[in-house]
Design an enzyme around this catalytic site. Sequence first.
Site, mmCIF file in Angstrom:
data_model
loop_
_atom_site.group_PDB
_atom_site.id
_atom_site.type_symbol
_atom_site.label_atom_id
_atom_site.label_comp_id
_atom_site.label_asym_id
_atom_site.label_seq_id
_atom_site.Cartn_x
_atom_site.Cartn_y
_atom_site.Cartn_z
ATOM 1 N N SER A 149 -17.133 9.977 43.984
ATOM 2 C CA SER A 149 -17.904 8.737 44.674
ATOM 3 C C SER A 149 -19.376 9.689 44.605
ATOM 4 O O SER A 149 -19.351 10.974 44.496
ATOM 5 C CB SER A 149 -17.542 8.463 45.842
ATOM 6 O OG SER A 149 -18.660 7.756 46.614
ATOM 7 N N TYR A 162 -13.512 9.942 54.330
ATOM 8 C CA TYR A 162 -13.743 9.689 52.778
ATOM 9 C C TYR A 162 -14.658 10.652 52.395
ATOM 10 O O TYR A 162 -14.426 11.026 51.144
ATOM 11 C CB TYR A 162 -14.430 8.174 52.947
ATOM 12 C CG TYR A 162 -14.710 7.530 51.484
ATOM 13 C CD1 TYR A 162 -13.644 6.995 50.844
ATOM 14 C CD2 TYR A 162 -15.907 7.784 50.834
ATOM 15 C CE1 TYR A 162 -13.743 6.447 49.575
ATOM 16 C CE2 TYR A 162 -16.139 7.102 49.753
ATOM 17 C CZ TYR A 162 -15.203 6.350 48.901
ATOM 18 O OH TYR A 162 -15.044 5.739 47.747
ATOM 19 N N LYS A 166 -13.639 12.977 49.448
ATOM 20 C CA LYS A 166 -14.448 12.996 47.987
ATOM 21 C C LYS A 166 -15.113 13.998 47.275
ATOM 22 O O LYS A 166 -15.181 14.523 46.364
ATOM 23 C CB LYS A 166 -15.234 11.929 48.004
ATOM 24 C CG LYS A 166 -14.781 10.275 47.997
ATOM 25 C CD LYS A 166 -13.778 10.081 46.893
ATOM 26 C CE LYS A 166 -13.443 8.552 46.832
ATOM 27 N NZ LYS A 166 -12.439 8.552 45.667
HETATM 28 P P1 NAD Z 1 -10.070 -1.573 45.354
HETATM 29 O O1 NAD Z 1 -9.528 -1.795 46.724
HETATM 30 O O2 NAD Z 1 -10.522 -2.720 44.598
HETATM 31 O O3 NAD Z 1 -8.701 -0.968 44.597
HETATM 32 C C1 NAD Z 1 -7.833 0.209 45.186
HETATM 33 C C2 NAD Z 1 -6.524 -0.013 44.324
HETATM 34 O O4 NAD Z 1 -5.931 1.206 44.978
HETATM 35 C C3 NAD Z 1 -5.822 -1.270 45.288
HETATM 36 O O5 NAD Z 1 -5.294 -1.673 43.998
HETATM 37 C C4 NAD Z 1 -4.767 -0.570 46.129
HETATM 38 O O6 NAD Z 1 -3.524 -1.361 46.113
HETATM 39 C C5 NAD Z 1 -4.398 0.901 45.372
HETATM 40 N N1 NAD Z 1 -4.162 1.700 46.327
HETATM 41 C C6 NAD Z 1 -4.522 2.091 47.426
HETATM 42 N N2 NAD Z 1 -3.683 2.962 48.284
HETATM 43 C C7 NAD Z 1 -2.876 3.488 47.299
HETATM 44 C C8 NAD Z 1 -1.674 4.407 47.368
HETATM 45 N N3 NAD Z 1 -1.227 5.028 48.465
HETATM 46 N N4 NAD Z 1 -0.849 4.500 46.023
HETATM 47 C C9 NAD Z 1 -1.421 3.666 44.954
HETATM 48 N N5 NAD Z 1 -2.259 2.833 44.897
HETATM 49 C C10 NAD Z 1 -3.103 2.788 46.241
HETATM 50 O O7 NAD Z 1 -10.925 -0.297 45.358
HETATM 51 P P2 NAD Z 1 -12.069 0.144 44.272
HETATM 52 O O8 NAD Z 1 -13.293 -0.084 44.788
HETATM 53 O O9 NAD Z 1 -11.723 -0.339 42.799
HETATM 54 O O10 NAD Z 1 -11.683 1.790 44.288
HETATM 55 C C11 NAD Z 1 -11.145 2.786 43.379
HETATM 56 C C12 NAD Z 1 -11.623 3.961 43.521
HETATM 57 O O11 NAD Z 1 -13.028 4.198 43.286
HETATM 58 C C13 NAD Z 1 -11.449 4.503 44.856
HETATM 59 O O12 NAD Z 1 -10.743 6.126 44.805
HETATM 60 C C14 NAD Z 1 -12.679 4.454 45.581
HETATM 61 O O13 NAD Z 1 -12.803 5.600 46.662
HETATM 62 C C15 NAD Z 1 -13.458 4.736 44.473
HETATM 63 N N6 NAD Z 1 -14.996 4.376 44.566
HETATM 64 C C16 NAD Z 1 -15.384 3.100 44.766
HETATM 65 C C17 NAD Z 1 -16.561 2.397 44.943
HETATM 66 C C18 NAD Z 1 -16.980 1.298 45.265
HETATM 67 O O14 NAD Z 1 -18.162 0.882 45.528
HETATM 68 N N7 NAD Z 1 -16.039 0.361 45.167
HETATM 69 C C19 NAD Z 1 -17.617 3.667 44.814
HETATM 70 C C20 NAD Z 1 -17.291 5.034 44.551
HETATM 71 C C21 NAD Z 1 -15.947 5.329 44.538
#
Ligand code: NAD
Length: 267
Positions: A149, A162, A166
């Site tokens: 991130s 977080y 990260k």
């Molecule tokens: P999201 O909530 O849409 O998807 C996350 C998925 O992870 C969900 O399907 C959930 O069921 C699954 N999950 C959660 N805990 C789990 C576990 N213990 N085992 C297996 N699966 C699990 O979120 P997203 O925004 O798509 O995030 C995905 C990644 O991107 C994360 O690592 C998040 O930190 C990172 N990220 C997101 C953003 C953003 O703005 N959305 C920005 C930077 C980084």
Amino acid sequence: MSHQTRPELDGRVAVVTGAASGIGKAIATTLARAGAAVAIADLDLNGARAVAGDIELEGGRAMGVKMDVADEAGVDRNFDAVAAKFGGIDILISNAGIQIVNPIENFSFADWRKVLAVHLDGAFLTTRAALRYMYRHEARGGVIIYTGSVHSHEASPLKSAYVAAKHGLLGLARVVAKEGAAHGVRSHVVCPGFVRTPLVDKQIPEQAREKGISESEVISKVMLGETVDGQFTTVDEVAQTVLFLAAFPSAALTGQSIIVSHGWHMQ
Ligand code: NAD
């Protein structure tokens, strides 16, 4: 005679964690379109199967697996099942993640551990399981990409666990790049800015409450205020970056952190 170009990831096998939703779903779909057989690994089995079903409808190869990335035995068992079905593991996208926001003085130890368990324990356990397969087929090499991130490089208030997790992924990816080199394994961290997924949608009202500002101010000032164009990063922009790194042919690119954030963070 027409020349058919071979898809970039033809014959490769990928595991994408957290792929039932958001960024992981887009990455899984993109890797499948590039020719990889993809395991959609998620706590949400129905969601994982739905994504796998969509990929199969497009003519790709996929399977949905129920995986808690923080469960050691479950991770190992699932990697064995994926490797048995698809014949090895070449690509790991360690992407599953959760977010909990709270000022440190109110942050419960249980919540701290929950965030670190999914992001760091999950990254370690899936990395170990994937490397064991990648090292068995050294001629094929491999690549491990973590979804970091901008918070792998910057801090924001309310996100202690977080941000710590990260940042930790950068260290893990660099060790994998060094240890993996002798076995043809590369490693990177892809660092998105704010992407409009369920994880972010949940934060907008939470941050508005915590900071005492409106939801539209959370979006325009807190989330997008530092970007060059006021735009959210999209799941496809992240997925295309992952595909580029996964398909890159040599260790000229390894141990890197690539920031995909509309200029929010520049390094
Ligand atoms: P999201 O909530 O849409 O998807 C996350 C998925 O992870 C969900 O399907 C959930 O069921 C699954 N999950 C959660 N805990 C789990 C576990 N213990 N085992 C297996 N699966 C699990 O979120 P997203 O925004 O798509 O995030 C995905 C990644 O991107 C994360 O690592 C998040 O930190 C990172 N990220 C997101 C953003 C953003 O703005 N959305 C920005 C930077 C980084």
